[in-house]
Structure formats: structure tokens, C-alpha cells
Write an enzyme that holds these catalytic residues in place. Structure first.
Site, short mmCIF file in Angstrom:
data_model
loop_
_atom_site.label_atom_id
_atom_site.label_comp_id
_atom_site.label_asym_id
_atom_site.label_seq_id
_atom_site.Cartn_x
_atom_site.Cartn_y
_atom_site.Cartn_z
N CYS A 150 0.79 -1.23 0.00
CA CYS A 150 0.00 0.00 0.00
C CYS A 150 0.83 1.29 0.00
CB CYS A 150 -1.03 0.00 1.13
SG CYS A 150 -0.52 -0.76 2.66
N ARG A 205 7.73 -10.96 5.25
CA ARG A 205 7.56 -10.69 6.69
C ARG A 205 8.26 -11.79 7.47
NH1 ARG A 205 1.11 -9.01 6.39
NH2 ARG A 205 1.40 -7.45 4.75
N GLN A 259 0.44 -11.06 -2.68
CA GLN A 259 -0.93 -10.62 -2.47
C GLN A 259 -1.55 -10.20 -3.80
OE1 GLN A 259 0.14 -7.52 0.42
NE2 GLN A 259 -1.09 -8.62 1.93
N ASP A 263 -3.20 -7.77 -4.65
CA ASP A 263 -3.48 -6.51 -3.98
C ASP A 263 -4.04 -5.48 -4.96
OD1 ASP A 263 -3.50 -5.34 -1.54
OD2 ASP A 263 -1.33 -5.27 -1.29
N HIS A 289 -5.42 -1.11 -4.64
CA HIS A 289 -5.77 0.04 -3.82
C HIS A 289 -6.54 1.02 -4.68
CE1 HIS A 289 -2.40 -1.85 -1.70
NE2 HIS A 289 -3.12 -1.52 -0.65
N LYS A 318 -12.34 -3.19 8.40
CA LYS A 318 -12.32 -4.03 7.21
C LYS A 318 -13.49 -5.01 7.21
CE LYS A 318 -8.86 -7.01 9.42
NZ LYS A 318 -7.76 -7.95 9.18
N HIS A 341 -8.38 -0.68 0.44
CA HIS A 341 -7.45 -1.79 0.25
C HIS A 341 -8.29 -3.04 0.00
CE1 HIS A 341 -4.19 0.36 2.73
NE2 HIS A 341 -5.29 1.04 3.01
#
Length: 639
Positions: free
Chosen positions: A335, A364, A382, A384, A386, A470, A516
Site C-alpha cells: 500500500c 515478513r 498478495q 493486492d 488500492h 475491514k 485496500h
């Protein structure tokens, strides 16, 4: 007199001091017999807890998740009691309920627990349970609690972090434990129990602390339920994605590469690409633009976003360059990069929404003891995206993302799910960034969108991301296990931290709202769950190898190649088995490898320009022309 409000909004009056069990009896004796716990004013309590003021009360049975929590937490006390009877010098730590069952972390000192010890402990648990001992919760002063556990450093540490006046012990039979409460009425309700396994676990999850033995167990009010659970457990072992991933050649791990860093084999890579192409096509229709960001970023990027303060300790350590004071990090999330992509241009309200999508790989540092196949890794991708929109566009954009997630789930056979509205913890707001006003707007938008879409929702406080609430999609798989897959989040805070803006119709600057979203969540976890949910029998359109051609001898290798090339030209993927083996063995191997179509070719097929088609699970479908097979396949593989 006090007023008790029940979940259906019924209000009943009782004398002050009434207990949840007495409330249940006032409704029916049957309900009272089945009530094993209660929630009073949003706090789980014993059925014998006196209620002294006007309150909301929810009566819990075994069929309620919180009822199971009380049942399994109480069973953890029974397990600890039995362990001490065989290992009197063992030091107990904590024993919580978990999603399926419970565990107790124990320091066995110089002794050890092995699988051969499980049966005797199980028998002792049930022997003690039969006594029907009442769970009695009572307050203890901090001084007395510390004196009681003077020889147990783990309990002393727990007690030291509590305030005088908030410490309670629970007693049943001859066993006492430090506990905050939430138990079933008596031990006699526990009729069946099984120790599932024992594993190492660090105290407080810290590798620098002593290693304990975590004893996992499960219990039920009926033996039949335990038997059914163990049968499901055996099926889960058969479906274990780590086992299937190896057998089907999907992924592998290498100690030399590093723990938690999966290697995608050719079939696994084909599977991932099909998933990516599937979602990319849906996103393109939805107006998304595709972007890419690097695998590292300046530490300052994550300081700006707030992720460094929240998660820096759980990330890989910064990479230091030859330049003094310059530090980079392996990208832990996408993000902040997308915020910087948004900032590369000046946007008008007419340009919004901007929807940036990326299959972004992040890293991570998960502790080694928490790594598990593809479901818990150190490097994952991910799906992902945005979205940056005006406040007026927020609700419509959020609902469109819900539609996208539902399309993904339907296409992949995930029909049984609930949506979890994950909100702030009202008692611990310092964990979150941003103003109360923005949080309330974000939370209301999610709740409204979920209602508009008719979603079955539950609200969970304390499960929000640190920057915004979320909507999490909690999916049940073929074994009844619950997983969080898709997630959608509303964020008013990162646009402020990155000073994002757009020009409104009045030529003034305004902050965009950020959404997100990740329908899969992560490719790794999603594929793990997909493997287990399907037992490796993927939907036809998703199978890495959709066909295998079986020439009955090497004389027909050229024809097999011709068939393969034609099918590949129609985007039907597969391979040729040119091994010098009998056709029967090739068919058996193809069945084991879960390949949907086996295409046998020999003299007759080559002469007639056909293939003999066999479908996994159905058997022979007979001879088909290549054109007929392509038409049949396209119809069967339609999403």
C-alpha cells in the site's frame, strides 16, 4: 427488580442477583439443561454469576461458538489437572480455548511427554470429569496469588502484570488454577476427550524465552461427536496441502533457500498464472489499472505509513547500504508504494476513482515455529489493489469490490462463508491511528455496504487493521474449517500520512479515501486452501495439466505431438506421456496425478484423426474428433 434484555429484544424482570442459569430456567427447563455459559453485557461469564443491574443476556449452549469456547477452556483445566497427577513437578502456564479445541503450555522440567503417555492422561481426564465437580471462580489478592505460585515463574509473571482486585482463581475437584473465568457449570458435561498432539512452544511466543510443551486437545459432550471429529481429522490429513503439493508437484521448500520461502514448481506456476489471469481479466472489466512496485523500499516509506512503528519488530531487519544512514527494507506490504504511485500525477475529481492492482510479493519475518506449509510463510504474493476515490464514490466502489470477491468465490466453489465486520477495540483505541470521525465514517461505510449486498455478517471488535476497519470473508472449506480469504478495508488515514489529494469541482484540494482489497488474500494461502478444499481435484479450467496424451507405443509419438499442439493452440494445457510403460499403468498414474482427461492415441486414432477420451472419475467417453473434443472441453470448463 432489574430488567434482563434477551437477544430477541424480549425484556424480563427479575430480582437483583439472578443468575444466567435462573434466567434460562424461567424460559424452559430444556434450555436450562443445555445452557453451559452466558454473555452478560458483552462479557462471557459463568452461568452462576449474579446479575445485579439492568443487563443484556445471551444464553450459550454447545451449539454456540462461545459455548464451545467455555467448554474447551474448562476442558483445558481438566487436562492440566490430569497432567499434574502424573507429573507433579510440572509447571503450568496458560491453557486457552482455540478454534477447534484447546491447549495447555506446560514446563515439564527434566521430564518429557510423549505420545505413549496420551492415553493414560485422557483416561484420567474422563475419570475426573465424571465426578461432576463444579467450577468455582473467586477473587484472590495479588499478595496471596503470588504466594500461591511462588515456585512457578510463569504464573508469577502473569500475576505481576495484573492489578490487585482483578485476580481470580478457579477451583474444581482438588485442582486450582489462575483464571479470569468463562467456564461450564461442572465437569460432568465433558463426556469425550482426545489429546491430539504435543509440540514445542516458546513462553509468550518469544524465541528468547524457555521452550514449553504445548499439549493440544479436544473434547465433546458426546462420544459420537468425537468419533466424527477424528474421522474429519483423518480426511484432513489426506487433504493436507503439504502432502498434496508434494505429490502433485505444485511447490517445494529448500533449507538452502530458507524456511518459509516456497519454490513454485512448473505445475504450481501454471496454477498460479491461471489464477492471476482469471483475476486480471475480472479486474480489467472492473476498470483496474495494473502497476508494479519494487521488492524493497526505503525504511522512511514505512515510517511514513505507520507500518514501521506497528510491525517493524516482525519484519526482516533493514538493509543498510554503503551510504551512512541509508536503510531499505524488504517490502512488507504494497500500500505505501501505491500511495506513491498515486502521487506521481495531479488528479481531478473527474479522474477518480483510480484503481491500482498488483500481484505484489511481500516479505515478513514469521517466527520459525509458526511457519506452516503455504498458509504461514515469509514470502508471499498478495492479489493486492488500492482504490483512491472521493467520499461520495466510497460506497459504490466498496460494493463493486464485494461483487468482485463474490464472483471469485462462486467461480472457485467457495459457497459457505460469512463476512466479518472487523472494527476497532473500543477499550484500546491507542492501537489505531487517525481521528474518531474518520473511523466512524469508515466503519459506517462498511456496515452499510454489507447490508446493501445482503451479506450474512458478524461483528468482531478489535480485529480492524491499525489504519482502518475491514470486511473479512470467512470461508468454510470441505472439512468445515474456517479461513479468512478475501478482505476489503476502508482507509482515511494513509491518504493523510502521504498527503494525497485531488482537485475538486471548486478548484480546492481534497483528500481521497483509500480502499485496500485482496479477493484471494495471498496466493500462497489461497492455493493451500484450494488444494485442501478440492483434494487436488481442481476445477477443469484451473487444472495445471488439463489433459495427458497416452500413445500406446512410440510409433504414435508424432501424432501425439500433433494432437498436443492443436489443443495448446486452443489454450488447453497438458502433456504427453512417452514413457515405455503399458497404457494401463499410464492411466493409473494419470488418475493419481488428478489429470482430468486422458487421451489415448494409437493406429486407429491416427488413421481416423481422432482421440480415445477417458475422463477422470467417469471412465471412457469413446472416440472423438479433435474438433468435437475441443467443443466438449470448452463447454465443460466454462467458469
Amino acid at each position: 427488580m432489574i430488567k434482563i434484555t434477551l437477544p430477541d429484544s424480549t425484556v424480563k424482570e427479575f430480582e437483583a442477583g439472578v443468575t444466567p442459569l435462573e434466567v434460562a430456567k424461567s424460559i424452559s427447563e430444556g434450555l436450562a439443561r443445555n445452557t453451559i455459559s452466558a454473555v452478560v453485557n458483552n462479557q462471557q461469564v459463568e452461568t452462576t454469576t449474579p446479575i445485579t443491574t439492568d443487563s443484556t443476556v445471551q444464553l450459550l449452549t454447545w451449539n454456540d461458538d462461545l459455548g464451545k469456547k467455555a467448554f474447551w477452556h474448562s476442558s483445558a483445566h481438566l487436562l492440566a489437572q490430569a497432567i499434574l497427577e502424573f507429573y507433579p513437578d510440572a509447571k503450568l502456564t496458560i491453557g486457552p480455548a482455540i478454534e477447534s479445541g484447546f491447549y495447555y503450555d506446560v514446563d515439564f522440567g527434566d521430564e518429557s511427554l510423549s505420545e505413549k503417555d496420551f492415553e493414560k492422561i485422557e483416561k484420567k481426564v474422563l475419570e475426573n470429569a465424571k465426578k461432576g465437580s463444579t467450577f468455582s471462580l473467586y477473587p484472590v489478592s495479588k499478595e496471596e496469588a503470588l504466594k500461591t505460585y511462588a515456585d512457578n515463574p510463569y504464573k508469577v509473571e502473569l500475576i505481576s502484570n495484573l492489578n490487585d482486585g482483578e485476580i481470580t482463581f478457579v477451583t474444581h475437584d482438588n485442582f486450582t488454577d489462575l483464571c479470569r473465568g468463562g467456564h461450564i457449570p461442572n465437569t460432568g458435561i465433558v463426556k469425550a476427550m482426545k489429546i491430539l498432539n504435543a509440540a514445542g512452544a516458546y513462553w509468550r511466543g518469544n524465541e528468547k524465552n524457555p521452550q514449553l510443551t504445548r499439549v493440544y486437545g479436544i473434547s465433546f459432550p458426546k462420544q459420537k461427536e468425537l468419533t466424527e471429529y477424528l474421522e474429519r481429522l483423518e480426511e484432513a490429513k489426506r487433504r493436507d496441502h503439504r502432502k498434496l503439493g508434494k505429490e502433485l508437484g505444485i511447490f517445494a521448500f529448500s533449507e538452502k533457500v530458507g524456511a518459509g520461502l516456497p519454490l513454485w514448481l512448473p505445475k504450481g506456476t501454471a496454477l498460479r498464472r491461471k489464477l492471476e489471469n482469471f483475476l486480471s481479466a475480472a479486474q480489467k472489466k472492473g476498470g483496474y489499472e495494473f502497476v508494479m512496485s519494487p521488492h524493497i523500499g526505503s525504511k522512511e516509506l514505512y515510517v511514513t505509513s505507520g507500518h514501521w512503528d506497528k510491525y517493524g519488530a516482525d519484519s526482516f531487519q533493514p538493509i543498510r547500504t554503503p551510504n551512512e544512514g541509508e536503510e531499505f527494507m524488504l517490502k512488507p506490504m504494497n500500500c505505501p508504494h501505491h500511495c506513491e504511485i498515486y502521487k506521481t500525477s495531479q488528479w481531478s475529481y473527474r479522474d477518480l476513482p483510480k484503481r491500482y492492482a498488483e500481484f505484489g510479493t511481500v516479505y515478513r519475518y514469521e517466527q520459525s515455529g509458526e511457519l506452516h506449509g503455504l498458509t504461514r510463510v515469509r514470502g508471499f504474493t498478495q492479489d493486492d489493489a488500492h482504490l483512491f476515490c472521493t467520499p461520495d464514490q466510497l460506497l459504490g466502489e466498496f460494493e463493486a469490490v464485494i461483487d468482485l470477491v463474490l464472483y471469485v468465490f462462486r467461480s472457485l466453489g467457495f459457497e459457505d462463508f460469512v463476512t466479518q465486520v472487523s472494527l476497532r477495540d473500543p477499550e484500546n483505541r491507542e492501537k489505531y491511528i487517525g481521528s474518531d470521525e474518520n473511523w466512524e465514517k469508515a466503519e459506517n461505510a462498511i456496515i452499510t455496504a454489507a447490508e446493501n449486498k445482503g451479506l450474512r455478517t458478524v461483528i468482531e471488535y478489535g480485529e480492524a487493521a491499525f489504519y482502518g476497519p475491514k470486511l473479512d470473508f470467512m470461508v468454510k472449506d470441505a472439512l468445515g474449517r474456517r479461513w479468512q480469504l478475501g478482505t476489503i478495508q476502508v482507509d482515511y488515514n494513509l491518504p493523510e500520512r502521504f498527503d494525497l489529494h485531488y482537485i475538486g469541482s471548486d478548484n480546492e484540494k481534497y483528500r481521497p479515501v483509500m480502499i485496500h482489497r485482496a479477493p484471494f488474500g495471498s496466493m500462497e494461502r489461497f492455493i493451500a486452501i484450494l488444494l485442501e478444499n478440492t483434494a487436488g481435484d481442481f476445477p477443469l479450467w484451473l487444472s495445471p495439466d488439463q489433459f495427458i496424451i497416452l500413445p500406446i507405443s512410440e510409433k504414435y509419438a508424432d501424432y501425439a505431438k500433433k494432437v498436443s499442439d492443436l489443443l495448446e493452440n486452443h489454450d488447453i494445457s497438458g502433456q504427453i506421456d512417452n514413457r515405455n510403460e503399458k497404457t494401463g499403468k499410464k492411466i493409473r498414474d494419470a488418475e493419481l496425478n488428478k489429470i482430468p482427461f486422458m487421451l489415448v492415441v494409437g493406429e486407429n486414432e491416427e488413421k481416423d484423426g481422432t482421440i480415445s477420451v477417458r475422463r477422470r472419475g467417469e471412465g471412457d467417453l469413446g472416440a472423438m474428433s479433435l474438433e468435437d473434443f475441443v467443443s466438449y472441453f470448452k463447454k465443460e470448463s466454462a467458469i
